[in-house]
Scaffold this motif. Structure first.
Motif, PDB file in Angstrom:
ATOM      1  N   PHE A 127       0.834  -1.212   0.000  1.00  0.00           N
ATOM      2  CA  PHE A 127       0.000   0.000   0.000  1.00  0.00           C
ATOM      3  C   PHE A 127       0.865   1.257   0.000  1.00  0.00           C
ATOM      4  N   LEU A 128       1.877   1.309   0.880  1.00  0.00           N
ATOM      5  CA  LEU A 128       2.736   2.494   0.950  1.00  0.00           C
ATOM      6  C   LEU A 128       3.537   2.678  -0.325  1.00  0.00           C
ATOM      7  N   ASP A 129       3.984   1.596  -0.931  1.00  0.00           N
ATOM      8  CA  ASP A 129       4.752   1.710  -2.171  1.00  0.00           C
ATOM      9  C   ASP A 129       3.875   2.227  -3.306  1.00  0.00           C
ATOM     10  N   VAL A 130       2.657   1.730  -3.400  1.00  0.00           N
ATOM     11  CA  VAL A 130       1.736   2.213  -4.440  1.00  0.00           C
ATOM     12  C   VAL A 130       1.434   3.695  -4.222  1.00  0.00           C
ATOM     13  N   ALA A 131       1.178   4.077  -2.936  1.00  0.00           N
ATOM     14  CA  ALA A 131       0.887   5.475  -2.648  1.00  0.00           C
ATOM     15  C   ALA A 131       2.081   6.365  -2.980  1.00  0.00           C
ATOM     16  N   HIS A 132       3.288   5.885  -2.694  1.00  0.00           N
ATOM     17  CA  HIS A 132       4.500   6.663  -2.951  1.00  0.00           C
ATOM     18  C   HIS A 132       4.722   6.854  -4.449  1.00  0.00           C
ATOM     19  N   HIS A 133       4.553   5.784  -5.230  1.00  0.00           N
ATOM     20  CA  HIS A 133       4.828   5.839  -6.664  1.00  0.00           C
ATOM     21  C   HIS A 133       3.636   6.318  -7.479  1.00  0.00           C
ATOM     22  N   GLY A 134       2.439   6.201  -6.910  1.00  0.00           N
ATOM     23  CA  GLY A 134       1.249   6.561  -7.672  1.00  0.00           C
ATOM     24  C   GLY A 134       0.994   5.616  -8.819  1.00  0.00           C
ATOM     25  N   SER A 135       1.476   4.387  -8.656  1.00  0.00           N
ATOM     26  CA  SER A 135       1.374   3.435  -9.771  1.00  0.00           C
ATOM     27  C   SER A 135       1.498   2.015  -9.254  1.00  0.00           C
ATOM     28  N   PHE A 136       0.582   1.150  -9.684  1.00  0.00           N
ATOM     29  CA  PHE A 136       0.704  -0.269  -9.368  1.00  0.00           C
ATOM     30  C   PHE A 136       1.930  -0.861 -10.063  1.00  0.00           C
ATOM     31  N   THR A 137       2.131  -0.428 -11.308  1.00  0.00           N
ATOM     32  CA  THR A 137       3.227  -0.989 -12.099  1.00  0.00           C
ATOM     33  C   THR A 137       4.582  -0.659 -11.481  1.00  0.00           C
ATOM     34  N   SER A 138       4.793   0.615 -11.090  1.00  0.00           N
ATOM     35  CA  SER A 138       6.075   1.023 -10.504  1.00  0.00           C
ATOM     36  C   SER A 138       6.305   0.332  -9.155  1.00  0.00           C
ATOM     37  N   ALA A 139       5.229   0.218  -8.365  1.00  0.00           N
ATOM     38  CA  ALA A 139       5.354  -0.466  -7.083  1.00  0.00           C
ATOM     39  C   ALA A 139       5.728  -1.923  -7.290  1.00  0.00           C
ATOM     40  N   ALA A 140       5.116  -2.565  -8.267  1.00  0.00           N
ATOM     41  CA  ALA A 140       5.413  -3.969  -8.541  1.00  0.00           C
ATOM     42  C   ALA A 140       6.867  -4.142  -8.951  1.00  0.00           C
ATOM     43  N   GLN A 141       7.386  -3.208  -9.773  1.00  0.00           N
ATOM     44  CA  GLN A 141       8.780  -3.307 -10.205  1.00  0.00           C
ATOM     45  C   GLN A 141       9.736  -3.153  -9.016  1.00  0.00           C
ATOM     46  N   GLU A 142       9.438  -2.218  -8.139  1.00  0.00           N
ATOM     47  CA  GLU A 142      10.331  -1.995  -6.988  1.00  0.00           C
ATOM     48  C   GLU A 142      10.293  -3.165  -6.023  1.00  0.00           C
ATOM     49  N   LEU A 143       9.111  -3.743  -5.834  1.00  0.00           N
ATOM     50  CA  LEU A 143       8.954  -4.821  -4.863  1.00  0.00           C
ATOM     51  C   LEU A 143       9.316  -6.192  -5.425  1.00  0.00           C
ATOM     52  N   GLY A 144       9.455  -6.283  -6.747  1.00  0.00           N
ATOM     53  CA  GLY A 144       9.743  -7.576  -7.366  1.00  0.00           C
ATOM     54  C   GLY A 144       8.520  -8.457  -7.492  1.00  0.00           C
ATOM     55  N   TYR A 145       7.317  -7.835  -7.526  1.00  0.00           N
ATOM     56  CA  TYR A 145       6.073  -8.574  -7.681  1.00  0.00           C
ATOM     57  C   TYR A 145       5.544  -8.378  -9.101  1.00  0.00           C
ATOM     58  N   THR A 146       4.560  -9.168  -9.444  1.00  0.00           N
ATOM     59  CA  THR A 146       3.806  -8.884 -10.670  1.00  0.00           C
ATOM     60  C   THR A 146       2.757  -7.827 -10.335  1.00  0.00           C
ATOM     61  N   GLN A 147       2.291  -7.140 -11.378  1.00  0.00           N
ATOM     62  CA  GLN A 147       1.273  -6.119 -11.139  1.00  0.00           C
ATOM     63  C   GLN A 147      -0.003  -6.729 -10.578  1.00  0.00           C
TER      64      GLN A 147
END
Length: 320
Positions: free
Chosen positions: A27-47
């Motif tokens: 949740f915090l990563d998505v809020a920080h990046h404003g993007s599911f895709t960017s959060a997924a890339q940083e966390l190493g997850y799929t979107q």
């Protein structure tokens, strides 16, 4: 059997939702990046995995959406903005807890509570404390002084982590993990003009009929206890718990007193010290004690090493 928390419970319910810290991080990563895709890339997850975790968090918080899906990216909703500081606070507290636990493990923080009987506190403990503080300056020290029986009670009550104790009064020690430090001989303190003051060593039998100053009103709880056990009957005429007062009584010719070797350096110059023959008065054992069967903080193990090193330095100094 207690019911499992309902992950779909209301946020204002009495039990509250069961949340995964992984959801909070997503949740915090998505809020920080404003993007599911960017959060997924940083966390190493799929979107899709990020989407599922956000959906699970939304369900656990009552079902209200946390993000508005925009043509380009996402933005927190009113619920998302309200939840954001709470998620940050939870993860910050967990990170702080992790740092505290790591500091305890690495002996780089926390508090160590130690106790010692008076003469150990005068000679052995200061050396160990100085060495320990130089290696572990961020560990706080809580220190108490007392008789062995009181120190053991402190261990039992969980009030101290480690105690430096002696075998003077024959306190039962079977319930504790014991770490031998040194064997401490006893001296007789006599006024400088005493008939035996010129002697280096005496037998206890030669002191029959002498007056004595004891540190405890019950002779079996004092340094004279081994003499009583051996069949002697020392005549105690004064009680003086503090070493300064005890020396004053001896220097004034009011009686003799026993002085542990660890305290010998602090004896005033108008007092003569006479070593006792070992068969008459065997050295008392000085030990470090910790509760048997209970975990002790890593700092206690490190302090035990410092105690053993200090005791090794003092062994030759206490030999009569």
């Amino acid at each position: 059997m207690a019911a499992m928390p309902d992950p779909h419970g209301s946020i204002d319910g009495t039990e509250g939702p069961a949340l995964s810290t992984a959801w909070l991080r997503v949740f915090l990563d998505v809020a920080h990046h404003g993007s599911f895709t960017s959060a997924a890339q940083e966390l190493g997850y799929t979107q899709s995995a990020v989407s599922r975790q956000v959906a699970a968090l939304e369900a656990a918080l009552g079902g209200a959406p946390l993000f508005d899906r925009l043509p380009r990216g996402v933005r927190p909703t009113a619920h998302g903005w309200a939840f954001l500081p709470h998620a940050e606070a939870v993860l910050d507290r967990l990170a702080h807890a992790g740092r505290e636990l790591a500091a305890l493990r690495d002996v780089a923080g926390g508090m160590l509570r130690i106790g010692a009987f008076p003469t150990a506190d005068a000679a052995l403990l200061p050396r160990a404390l100085a060495a320990f503080a130089s290696r572990h300056p961020k560990v706080g020290i809580g220190r108490v002084e007392g008789l062995t029986a009181d120190l053991l009670a402190g261990l039992d009550a969980g009030e101290i982590d480690l105690a430096v104790v002696s075998t003077t009064a024959g306190d039962p020690l079977d319930a504790y993990a014991l770490h031998p430090l040194l064997d401490e001989p006893m001296y007789v303190a006599a006024p400088a003009g005493h008939r035996l003051a010129g002697r280096r060593r005496v037998r206890f039998a030669e002191l029959a009929g002498e007056d004595w100053i004891s540190g405890h009103p019950r002779i079996e709880r004092s340094l004279l206890q081994p003499a009583v056990r051996a069949g002697h009957r020392p005549r105690v005429v004064h009680i003086a718990a503090e070493w300064i007062a005890k020396q004053g009584y001896v220097a004034a010719g009011l009686g003799l007193a026993l002085v542990p070797a660890l305290a010998a350096e602090s004896v005033r110059p108008d007092i003569a010290l006479l070593a006792l023959h070992d068969p008459d008065y065997p050295p008392r054992r000085v030990l470090a004690a910790t509760p048997r069967g209970h975990s002790v903080p890593p700092a206690a193990h490190a302090f035990l090493n410092a105690l053993e090193a200090a005791a090794h330095e003092l062994r030759t100094a206490v030999e009569p």
